[in-house]
Design a protein around this motif. Structure first.
Motif, short mmCIF file in Angstrom:
data_model
loop_
_atom_site.label_atom_id
_atom_site.label_comp_id
_atom_site.label_asym_id
_atom_site.label_seq_id
_atom_site.Cartn_x
_atom_site.Cartn_y
_atom_site.Cartn_z
N ALA A 104 -69.30 -20.74 84.95
CA ALA A 104 -68.56 -19.48 84.80
C ALA A 104 -67.06 -19.68 84.71
CB ALA A 104 -68.87 -18.57 86.00
N ASN A 129 -76.43 -23.87 86.27
CA ASN A 129 -76.82 -22.61 86.91
C ASN A 129 -78.24 -22.70 87.44
OD1 ASN A 129 -74.43 -21.26 86.41
ND2 ASN A 129 -75.15 -20.36 84.48
N ASP A 353 -70.24 -20.85 79.46
CA ASP A 353 -71.27 -19.82 79.62
C ASP A 353 -71.64 -19.17 78.29
OD1 ASP A 353 -72.88 -17.73 80.78
OD2 ASP A 353 -71.15 -16.41 80.52
#
Ligand SMILES: *Cc1c(COP(=O)(O)O)cnc(C)c1O
Length: 390
Positions: A104, A129, A353
């Protein structure tokens, strides 16, 4: 909430879902800034600062209260990026050192990683993630070794509603004794952010976003134990004293990361904005923001041709979406023509991302506690028209 709207001049003029860009200031904040400019014009800039010294010093107390730290652990800096930079570039990194970060991460932070990696031979490594789209804390834990010199996390990304598990990351950092830098630019002001509960050593944030402060203001927290070990990459006569012909002494407190000249009116306004948020209570603000954002997500998700793009197990006031028929910037422009404010967030601002998800850009609608259910309804009606091409 009726009170919050009454105290926010912009509420009568715009439907403002751009609180992650710059929130509408409360009247009290605007008045404090303007009053200080008038005082400077009337009696002189230095003289005005001397007269308002208590208010200026009060900003450090306000920030310390907000973050649950000490006032000497706070620096007031012109924006979040420079605050983050002052912490990051103070770290002494070298060949073989590892920086661990998340998917992120914000562009400015990542650019700084790349620059330092290029110049020092340190490595920047991105932790994957988990299935919710937040940083995988057990993967982070497995990546720890004696070469890791920094864990840098973005709490809430610029491009969506994800809230990263900052406190879980803090437990990993603490256990390993690794410095932990948290970018709280999008979280501070919209939810409780307690540096003791999170366990971060450094934290940066901006004034103009969810804190509702003036533009050109930001802050940095650095834990006392770390302050004296971090020599800022740039010093001036405020950050240090020219104490001998060939010597200088760096200030002992976090103001070593500041520079002398600043926008004093803005600084005072930031203090007023922080006090205002604390008065309303960050728990209450967080609850209201989260509920309103969830309502918006549900309503947008029900529209045909609209896809909500938020990741995360825990989500906040930022709602990101795309439409099949129009690009994000075209949606933003069409809404702006109707006095509806949102942002378009391009891939290059959160490249890791966005490219992983194949997204070029998303529309970012970010709500605050002073927004209403009626505005959510009106907003979705406007988006429905755009999405259907009617
Ligand atoms: C906006 C933003 C920043 C930069 O804040 P500035 O005050 O503009 O420097 C940093 N990180 C994140 C996640 C942001 O969204």
């Amino acid at each position: 909430m009726a009170r919050a709207r009454r105290e926010t001049p912009g509420c009568d003029r715009v439907l403002h879902f751009n609180n992650a860009g710059a929130a509408l200031m409360p009247r009290r904040v605007v008045d404090a800034v303007v009053a200080h400019l008038h005082l400077e014009a009337d009696i002189g800039g230095y003289e005005a600062a001397a007269q308002r010294d208590a208010a200026i010093e009060g900003v450090y107390d306000a920030a310390a209260r907000l973050l649950n730290c000490e006032r000497d652990e706070i620096a007031i800096i012109e924006n979040a990026t420079r605050a983050w930079d002052m912490a990051f570039y103070s770290l002494k990194l070298g060949t073989g050192d590892r920086i661990l970060t998340s998917m992120a991460e914000y562009a400015s932070n990542y650019i700084a990683f790349l620059q330092v990696a290029r110049n020092t031979g340190a490595a920047v490594e991105v932790i994957a993630n988990d299935e919710y789209g937040q940083i995988d804390v057990s993967a982070l834990e497995s990546a720890i070794d004696s070469h890791v010199k920094l864990i840098a996390l973005t709490h809430v990304p610029t491009n969506g509603g994800l809230v990263n598990p900052a406190a879980a990351v803090g437990r990993v950092a603490r256990a390993a004794g690794i410095p932990y830098l948290l970018d709280a630019c999008q979280s501070l002001g919209q939810m409780p952010v307690d540096v003791q509960a999170i366990g971060c050593d450094m934290l940066s944030a901006t004034g103009r976003k969810y804190l509702r402060g003036p533009r050109g203001t930001g802050l940095l927290f650095v834990r006392r134990a770390l302050v004296e070990r971090l020599e800022p990459p740039m010093l001036d006569l405020h950050a240090a004293e020219w104490s001998a012909r060939d010597g200088y002494t760096v200030r002992p407190d976090a103001r070593r990361f500041e520079n002398w000249e600043c926008h004093i009116g803005g600084k005072i306004g930031l203090g007023v904005a922080i006090d205002y948020a604390c008065e309303l209570g960050l728990e209450a603000i967080g609850g209201r923001v989260q509920a309103l954002a969830e309502r918006l997500r549900q309503a947008l998700g029900a529209l045909s041709g609209v896809t909500v793009q938020d990741l995360g197990r825990e989500r906040c006031g930022i709602v990101s979406f795309s439409t099949d028929r129009k690009k994000a910037h075209a949606v933003r422009e069409a809404l702006a023509a109707q006095q509806i404010n949102v942002s378009a967030s391009p891939a290059a601002w959160t490249r890791l991302d966005m490219t992983a998800r194949g997204l070029q850009a998303v529309v970012r609608a970010s709500v605050h506690y002073y927004n209403t259910e009626e505005e959510v309804t009106r907003f979705c009606a406007a988006v429905e028209v755009l999405a259907s091409g009617k």
